[in-house]
Design an enzyme around this catalytic site. Structure first.
Site, PDB file in Angstrom:
ATOM      1  N   SER A  45      -9.628   2.133   3.097  1.00  0.00           N
ATOM      2  CA  SER A  45      -8.774   2.865   2.186  1.00  0.00           C
ATOM      3  C   SER A  45      -7.797   1.988   1.413  1.00  0.00           C
ATOM      4  CB  SER A  45      -7.987   3.914   2.973  1.00  0.00           C
ATOM      5  OG  SER A  45      -7.128   3.301   3.929  1.00  0.00           O
ATOM      6  N   SER A  57      -9.882  -0.341   7.423  1.00  0.00           N
ATOM      7  CA  SER A  57      -9.344  -0.206   6.067  1.00  0.00           C
ATOM      8  C   SER A  57      -8.623  -1.431   5.535  1.00  0.00           C
ATOM      9  CB  SER A  57      -8.408   1.002   5.988  1.00  0.00           C
ATOM     10  OG  SER A  57      -9.139   2.202   6.081  1.00  0.00           O
ATOM     11  N   LYS A  85       0.846  -1.197   0.000  1.00  0.00           N
ATOM     12  CA  LYS A  85       0.000   0.000   0.000  1.00  0.00           C
ATOM     13  C   LYS A  85       0.883   1.249   0.000  1.00  0.00           C
ATOM     14  CE  LYS A  85      -3.785   2.145   2.669  1.00  0.00           C
ATOM     15  NZ  LYS A  85      -4.640   2.022   3.876  1.00  0.00           N
TER      16      LYS A  85
END
Length: 476
Positions: free
Chosen positions: A142, A166, A67
């Site tokens: 997210s 998330s 990420k």
């Protein structure tokens, strides 16, 4: 991962298969922001040489994508935002050091909501990621890029961060496994902070055994992170025996709320019945302060975000728009560099921390947070884990909730309390909606540092079903 461990495939073959899949499908998905194919294959060749020399490593040759909020040396670090410009990380996060030491191939930057603020990955400054099961729908957020990449076979595993759900929420919406460790179990050194008392790094994987292996590698004390806890790290994978007899599972009535989609409810109820058939005992419990979780979270998280994001000012690094004085420079840089959702949360956080409002909002929210944690600790005196839906609905369409922040925030209604309490949680696939066919997730919440028990329960359930074997049409 098992085929690599058994040497049925080489690291280069595994990495090349991921690169081929990225080339085939990522133009539609947009899970990746960038990747260096040459470097990835060089790492794969090094892993094969290490194996040939009888070298070891629990993740030797396993391709893992990251990420875009976790620092990887000499790779871009943008946090899904324009404000960092062309910033390149000068160092590795602790979790990256651990992955490399275990032999993993660390490659690629994955799309995300800007600074991890969002539930759909629509807030990325670089465009939305799409759900592999339906390209018209969101993958969650997210960490949407991280979930989509695993579901679409673009990586064997990925790393994400979980501040209010998330990891678990996008894992549920994309049909993979997502694990949020206990706060302090995994070092946050090298994770760009959103809300420092809530953030935690964790893995996305194709199955529970891979999640257990990943967690074993990532966990442990780090002297560079004062919040990491010197708790022993067990062999999580070795404890996956499938036996649930005598295990007590809590069913909180507060989570069976209005707005829960009937198909999601039916899938979760079927999963609960399956767990009972596997030997678990079901116990009704109460978490009485659950109704205050969303409001508490959006006070605590935005307050911490306001403080953490003050460092992005155009002075020291990242994008910079000059002004006639420092104040104008700050305003122009932050105005152009931050997206609407980040600005919204900074403004709200600054407000609740301001003179005259601190006690009324932030201090009170922290007191309620303590009550929420006490609810969980009290429940865990009676049960070994808690079972809930991961999300109230399956994946919604891109743009469907963009103009209604409150509806977007409620996407995390079942996951937020876990972060406020600092406990661990995992989401595993438990079914699909019918038309269209979209994944549904089952959430298990565990005691502080009780990841072993969660993985044991999740693995037993997973092995008794075939949900993990389902693939989106994009892949097949």
């Amino acid at each position: 991962m098992e085929k690599l461990a058994r040497r049925e495939v080489s690291a280069r073959e595994a990495m090349q298969a991921c690169l081929d899949q990225i080339a085939r499908v990522d133009g539609q998905l947009h899970a990746f922001l960038s990747y260096d194919a040459r470097d990835a294959l060089a790492q794969a060749d090094a892993a094969d040489q290490r194996r040939a020399a009888k070298g070891d490593g629990r993740l030797l040759g396993v391709p893992v994508a990251i990420k875009d909020v976790i620092a990887v040396k000499n790779q871009p670090l943008n946090c899904g935002s324009k404000i960092l410009g062309r910033f390149i990380s000068p160092y590795d996060a602790t979790v990256i050091e651990k992955l490399k030491a275990a032999g993993a191939i660390v490659f690629g930057r994955l799309n995300m909501d800007e600074f991890a603020m969002g539930s759909s990955t629509e807030n990325s400054a670089f465009g939305a990621t799409r759900n592999p099961w339906d390209l018209a729908r969101i993958p969650g957020g997210s960490s949407g890029g991280s979930a989509a990449a695993v579901a679409a076979d673009e990586a064997f595993a990925t790393l994400g961060s979980d501040t209010g759900g998330s990891i678990r929420q996008p894992a549920a919406l994309c049909g993979c496994v997502g694990l949020k460790p206990t706060y302090g179990r995994v070092s946050r050194y090298g994770l760009v902070a959103f809300a420092s008392s809530l953030d935690q790094i964790g893995p996305f994987t194709k199955d529970v055994r891979d999640a257990a292996t990943m967690l074993g590698v990532l966990s442990g004390r780090d002297y560079r992170d004062s919040t990491s806890v010197p708790e022993p790290v067990p062999d999580y994978a070795a404890a996956l025996d499938g036996e649930l007899k005598g295990i007590k599972l809590g069913l909180p009535q507060e989570y069976l709320v209005g707005g829960l989609d009937p198909e999601v409810n039916n899938a979760v109820q079927a999963a609960i019945r399956r767990l009972e058939k596997l030997g678990a005992e079901l116990v009704e419990i109460s978490l009485p302060h659950t109704g205050y979780a969303v409001a508490t979270y959006y006070i605590v998280a935005t307050a911490e975000a306001s403080a953490n994001l003050a460092r992005f000012d155009g002075i020291r690094y990242g994008a910079r728009i000059d002004g006639k004085d420092p104040i104008e420079l700050y305003g122009k840089t932050r105005g152009a560099g931050f997206g609407a959702e980040v600005k919204r949360r900074i403004i709200l956080g600054t407000y609740v921390l301001s003179s005259g409002y601190y006690d009324a909002y932030y201090l009170r929210a922290q007191k309620v947070r303590t009550l929420i944690r006490r609810d969980f600790l009290s429940a865990f005196e009676k049960v070994d884990a808690i079972v809930t839906p991961t999300t109230p609905t399956a994946a919604f369409k891109i743009g469907e909730k963009s103009d209604d922040p409150m509806q977007m925030y409620l996407s995390d209604i079942f996951t937020i309390s876990c972060n406020l309490a600092g406990i661990c949680g995992i989401s595993v696939p438990c079914g699909f909606t019918k038309k269209p066919k979209l994944p549904i997730g089952l959430q298990l919440l565990g005691k502080p540092f009780g990841e072993g028990m969660l993985l044991k329960i999740a693995h037993a359930y997973e092995q008794s079903t075939n949900w993990r074997r389902e693939k989106p049409a994009l892949v097949t």
